[in-house]
Design a protein around this motif. Structure first.
Motif, PDB file in Angstrom:
ATOM      1  N   ALA A  71       0.834  -1.206   0.000  1.00  0.00           N
ATOM      2  CA  ALA A  71       0.000   0.000   0.000  1.00  0.00           C
ATOM      3  C   ALA A  71       0.866   1.253   0.000  1.00  0.00           C
ATOM      4  O   ALA A  71       0.565   2.238  -0.686  1.00  0.00           O
ATOM      5  N   LEU A  72       1.960   1.208   0.756  1.00  0.00           N
ATOM      6  CA  LEU A  72       2.887   2.332   0.773  1.00  0.00           C
ATOM      7  C   LEU A  72       3.504   2.533  -0.606  1.00  0.00           C
ATOM      8  O   LEU A  72       3.633   3.665  -1.088  1.00  0.00           O
ATOM      9  N   ASP A  73       3.890   1.427  -1.250  1.00  0.00           N
ATOM     10  CA  ASP A  73       4.439   1.491  -2.603  1.00  0.00           C
ATOM     11  C   ASP A  73       3.423   2.080  -3.577  1.00  0.00           C
ATOM     12  O   ASP A  73       3.766   2.892  -4.447  1.00  0.00           O
ATOM     13  N   LEU A  74       2.176   1.648  -3.447  1.00  0.00           N
ATOM     14  CA  LEU A  74       1.118   2.157  -4.320  1.00  0.00           C
ATOM     15  C   LEU A  74       0.914   3.651  -4.117  1.00  0.00           C
ATOM     16  O   LEU A  74       0.740   4.407  -5.084  1.00  0.00           O
ATOM     17  N   PHE A  75       0.935   4.076  -2.875  1.00  0.00           N
ATOM     18  CA  PHE A  75       0.719   5.502  -2.585  1.00  0.00           C
ATOM     19  C   PHE A  75       1.825   6.348  -3.210  1.00  0.00           C
ATOM     20  O   PHE A  75       1.566   7.366  -3.854  1.00  0.00           O
ATOM     21  N   VAL A  76       3.066   5.890  -3.038  1.00  0.00           N
ATOM     22  CA  VAL A  76       4.198   6.652  -3.554  1.00  0.00           C
ATOM     23  C   VAL A  76       4.253   6.601  -5.078  1.00  0.00           C
ATOM     24  O   VAL A  76       4.533   7.610  -5.735  1.00  0.00           O
ATOM     25  N   GLY A  77       3.969   5.416  -5.643  1.00  0.00           N
ATOM     26  CA  GLY A  77       4.155   5.240  -7.076  1.00  0.00           C
ATOM     27  C   GLY A  77       2.976   5.601  -7.939  1.00  0.00           C
ATOM     28  O   GLY A  77       3.142   6.022  -9.089  1.00  0.00           O
ATOM     29  N   VAL A  78       1.759   5.484  -7.425  1.00  0.00           N
ATOM     30  CA  VAL A  78       0.573   5.692  -8.253  1.00  0.00           C
ATOM     31  C   VAL A  78      -0.169   6.961  -7.855  1.00  0.00           C
ATOM     32  O   VAL A  78      -0.504   7.790  -8.699  1.00  0.00           O
ATOM     33  N   HIS A 111       6.943   4.660 -12.047  1.00  0.00           N
ATOM     34  CA  HIS A 111       6.493   4.204 -10.729  1.00  0.00           C
ATOM     35  C   HIS A 111       5.330   3.227 -10.870  1.00  0.00           C
ATOM     36  O   HIS A 111       5.303   2.139 -10.291  1.00  0.00           O
ATOM     37  N   LYS A 112       4.310   3.638 -11.627  1.00  0.00           N
ATOM     38  CA  LYS A 112       3.097   2.832 -11.779  1.00  0.00           C
ATOM     39  C   LYS A 112       3.415   1.481 -12.403  1.00  0.00           C
ATOM     40  O   LYS A 112       2.926   0.438 -11.949  1.00  0.00           O
ATOM     41  N   VAL A 113       4.239   1.498 -13.445  1.00  0.00           N
ATOM     42  CA  VAL A 113       4.593   0.251 -14.135  1.00  0.00           C
ATOM     43  C   VAL A 113       5.321  -0.689 -13.193  1.00  0.00           C
ATOM     44  O   VAL A 113       5.022  -1.894 -13.121  1.00  0.00           O
ATOM     45  N   LEU A 114       6.296  -0.166 -12.459  1.00  0.00           N
ATOM     46  CA  LEU A 114       7.081  -1.001 -11.558  1.00  0.00           C
ATOM     47  C   LEU A 114       6.240  -1.548 -10.412  1.00  0.00           C
ATOM     48  O   LEU A 114       6.388  -2.712 -10.016  1.00  0.00           O
ATOM     49  N   THR A 115       5.341  -0.708  -9.876  1.00  0.00           N
ATOM     50  CA  THR A 115       4.474  -1.177  -8.790  1.00  0.00           C
ATOM     51  C   THR A 115       3.553  -2.282  -9.280  1.00  0.00           C
ATOM     52  O   THR A 115       3.351  -3.294  -8.598  1.00  0.00           O
ATOM     53  N   PHE A 116       2.996  -2.111 -10.485  1.00  0.00           N
ATOM     54  CA  PHE A 116       2.176  -3.173 -11.073  1.00  0.00           C
ATOM     55  C   PHE A 116       2.994  -4.443 -11.234  1.00  0.00           C
ATOM     56  O   PHE A 116       2.518  -5.550 -10.938  1.00  0.00           O
ATOM     57  N   GLY A 117       4.238  -4.295 -11.727  1.00  0.00           N
ATOM     58  CA  GLY A 117       5.092  -5.466 -11.921  1.00  0.00           C
ATOM     59  C   GLY A 117       5.353  -6.207 -10.628  1.00  0.00           C
ATOM     60  O   GLY A 117       5.353  -7.441 -10.594  1.00  0.00           O
ATOM     61  N   LEU A 165      12.073  -3.903  -5.143  1.00  0.00           N
ATOM     62  CA  LEU A 165      12.459  -3.870  -6.546  1.00  0.00           C
ATOM     63  C   LEU A 165      12.258  -2.485  -7.162  1.00  0.00           C
ATOM     64  O   LEU A 165      13.081  -2.028  -7.953  1.00  0.00           O
ATOM     65  N   ARG A 166      11.167  -1.809  -6.799  1.00  0.00           N
ATOM     66  CA  ARG A 166      10.874  -0.500  -7.396  1.00  0.00           C
ATOM     67  C   ARG A 166      11.972   0.505  -7.057  1.00  0.00           C
ATOM     68  O   ARG A 166      12.509   1.190  -7.931  1.00  0.00           O
ATOM     69  N   ALA A 167      12.327   0.591  -5.781  1.00  0.00           N
ATOM     70  CA  ALA A 167      13.373   1.530  -5.375  1.00  0.00           C
ATOM     71  C   ALA A 167      14.723   1.140  -5.966  1.00  0.00           C
ATOM     72  O   ALA A 167      15.499   2.003  -6.398  1.00  0.00           O
TER      73      ALA A 167
END
Length: 342
Positions: A20-27, A101-107, A237-239
């Motif tokens: 959820a934190l990743d989603l907030f930051v990335g999306v 960000h969005k692509v990596l979070t989805f991945g 992975l995203r960072a």
């Protein structure tokens, strides 16, 4: 290990909170990620993984703790290989930086879901059919051989089966429309290049899951450890992508190192099968030895890569190609990157 329902619930809750934190930051808050931010997030996710491992070892013992850290290191090293392909996909389709960000979070989310499925399937097969240790071992050895054979090639993302099928079945616009996956063009609905990118990322996740799950089962047969090792390796992975994007090309011997690790784990699985099904006198490789070998190979690989690049500045690494689409040359990749930068 006898993990209770509460233990599973708390673990999944922690992972979902991090997602959820990743989603907030990335999306929710898309933006270009700077070097300092990438370092901070990378350190955070690695620290979380290490703290979890220490807590796990304190609760269930260092036997399982060692298995967790061995699995985490294996999955982390394979995730770096995953990043190579992500770099190629994002550069091939010239994804705007604010949407990466969005692509990596989805991945990451897609990879985690797929690996949960494969973990459940792999654990079930190993529980009912002991010869699956032999099958998994031979699969890893075959993968390692292919990895080494194609160590100087990159996958041609645009010729991926899923990407070609998407372009053939759906109308695709040439222009990005913000962060939208579907937009309107001349009064009709069309998918954007971002939609095609997500398809390519998802297809890549499937193939990497097929490689990584047998590998981590080679260091532990505990589904819980397999799951958490995969989850914590993927969450960073995203960072890590934004941190090492410019450094990935320098890891020229990464494919060789990964091939050696996969061969080692494959042999470990074959020996375990022979020990259980053929002759108890057949020696097995312990988890501490596995962890030492994996860390040693990665250390030597990294140092050798940096020495190689220093002596030959034109040397460049390549994404591993096993069954990930038709290979393409380094010159093609360079032209695509130059085109996307322009």
């Amino acid at each position: 290990m006898g993990v209770t329902a509460l233990g599973w619930t708390l673990t999944v809750a922690v992972i979902l909170a991090l997602l959820a934190l990743d989603l907030f930051v990335g999306v929710v808050r898309p933006h270009a990620v700077g070097f300092r931010e990438a370092i901070a997030w990378s350190v955070f996710y690695i620290a979380v993984a290490v703290i979890f491992g220490l807590v796990l070892a304190g609760i269930v013992g260092w036997g399982y703790g060692t298995e967790y850290f061995a699995g985490y290191v294996v999955e982390k090293s394979l995730s770096v290989d995953n990043l190579f392909v992500f770099v190629i996909i994002l550069s091939t389709f010239a994804v705007p930086q604010e949407h990466q960000h969005k692509v990596l979070t989805f991945g990451i989310i897609a990879a985690l879901i797929l690996r949960v499925i494969f973990i459940a399937l792999g654990a079930t097969l190993l529980a009912f059919f002991s010869f699956m240790f032999l099958i998994f071992g031979l699969l890893l050895i075959w993968t390692a051989i292919q990895l080494f054979r194609h160590r100087n090639q990159d996958p041609d993302v645009e010729n991926n089966v899923l990407v070609r099928a998407t372009r053939r079945l759906l109308p695709v616009t040439d222009e990005y429309d913000g962060g939208r996956l579907i937009t309107r063009l001349d009064g009709r609905r069309v998918v954007t290049p971002l939609f095609v990118v997500l398809i390519a990322i998802g297809g890549t996740d499937i193939l990497f899951a097929l490689d990584s799950i047998p590998a981590v089962f080679g260091v532990t047969d505990e589904p819980y450890i397999v799951f958490v090792a995969n989850a914590f390796a993927l969450l960073g992975l995203r960072a890590l992508y934004f941190l090492v994007t410019g450094l990935l090309d320098r890891l020229v011997y990464l494919s060789v190192g990964l091939a050696l690790i996969l061969v080692f784990i494959g042999v470990k699985l074959v020996l375990h099968w022979a020990h259980v099904d053929l002759d108890p006198s057949v020696p097995e490789i312990s988890t501490p030895v596995s962890l030492a070998v994996i860390i040693g190979v990665l250390t030597v690989t990294t140092i050798a890569s940096l020495v190689k690049v220093r002596r030959d500045p034109d040397a460049r690494a390549h994404a591993s190609v096993v069954t990930r689409g038709r290979p393409r040359s380094a010159e093609t990749r360079t032209r695509r990157r130059q085109g996307s930068e322009g």
